[in-house]
Design an enzyme around this catalytic site. Sequence first.
Site: not given
Ligand code: PLP
Length: 495
Positions: A112
Amino acid sequence: MEILYSSTRSKGNPVKASEAILKGLSEDGGLFVPERIPALDKSLEELADMTYGQVAYEVMKLYLTDFTEEELKNCIRRAYDEKFDTEEIAPLVEADGAYYLELFHGATIAFKDMALSILPHLLTTSARKNHVKNEIVILTATSGDTGKAALSGFADVEGTRIVVFYPKNGVSPIQEKQMVTQKGENTYVVGIHGNFDDAQTGVKQIFGDKELAAYMNEKGFQFSSANSINIGRLVPQIVYYVYAYVKLLKEERIVNGEKINVVVPTGNFGNILAAFYAKQMGLPIDKLICASNENKVLYDFFESGTYDRNREFVLTSSPSMDILISSNLERLIYRIAGNDPDKNRELMMSLMRGGSYTITEEMKAQLQDFYGNYASEQETAQTIHDLYENTGYVIDTHTAVAACVHKKYKEVTKDDKVTVIASTASPYKFTRSVMNAIDSKYDTMGDFELVDKLSELSKVQVPGAIEEIRTAPVVHDHVCEKSEMKQTVMNFLGI
Ligand SMILES: *Cc1c(COP(=O)(O)O)cnc(C)c1O
């Protein structure tokens, strides 16, 4: 060429990139989509000689066409700096025949950060460009990682406040500790009695509350979203797929134009949608492999053409993927519906009312680029265990879901193209699950004892983000019912 953004749910007036970033969600409840996907205008060889920041500029300038060069370069410079613990920003690590694209070298050690370290700058720049005088209130629901990354990105950013709702019993101990220790005068963290979908639904309701918006405006505030539905999150995520490809090219792991596969551990469908956009821009990607955990609503969708959220919500060891409504999928549905907002809206209404929808055969035929599968809890743990035993490389639970699905994909299809696996979190963020997968004897250790043990096993230094929370005091202890979210926000703003 200028790119405008229109809603997935109505034909209304398309808006500029900066307006779409400010609004987050369209007023009709739809998501903003670019009216066309731009093609890369630099060759892959040219891009191969660039730094991460330079590639970011070449990709993002094509989408954020109302930003000046200086504005965009400023945002990029301020985002991808020493907050990342490596100059590469997103390094590729080869293990067991696949390339792990490590997207967790930012401030909160999950992917993120790739978007949320730049979003505050895109947002404040957008506010300036649009002469916004109100203070911007970022409202976010998190399944664990978004919350901390958003808090970290927005903390003490002038002209903004941030409120984060997380499922009180639905995030890992480290994730919770990271959030409740967040500093910054403008930050507010609240646990809700409910799951992530409850938190997300509550946030969407607050966004859709026109009366509240008018009242906020009177008081000098306006909402914006840091959730992955914001186009200002999606666009920065396209960058690292381009970067990964050209790096493979530069290191002569592939030849120019060679198609690669990409595997993405998926929840809200943002990360994999960014890979899909990269492909549409001309990046030689073949399959987009969508990996789910036991909340396998996407796998079932790709199999059957029916999206059905009516099922038990499972709490797994990959909590950031514990999601039954993948918001960003709407952008893909809109596209395969021939960019027809009426058709898309109908399906989304059906999802809202009855919890499911079914696409037509014609739409399904356009999903050839995607392959979906899932990993059970047991398979996820086994994958972490085996990769560590065979190579010494330790991956987190989310990445392990992807690695497991990659293996299944290869078994079924015999396709052995060069593959990039999006590695979305540091194993340090999910230490207990990771260490338990390696050996159940670690189960009795304390959280930080485990951290040190992981460092010993993996020979990877404990990240700063973890050292920081060892001793940090808890500064947020608010908990509320899901029905109290709106009031909670108003209390925080003092209105
Ligand atoms: C948010 C997240 C995901 C999923 O990503 P999306 O874009 O919501 O599909 C996968 N792994 C981690 C560690 C995340 O923080």
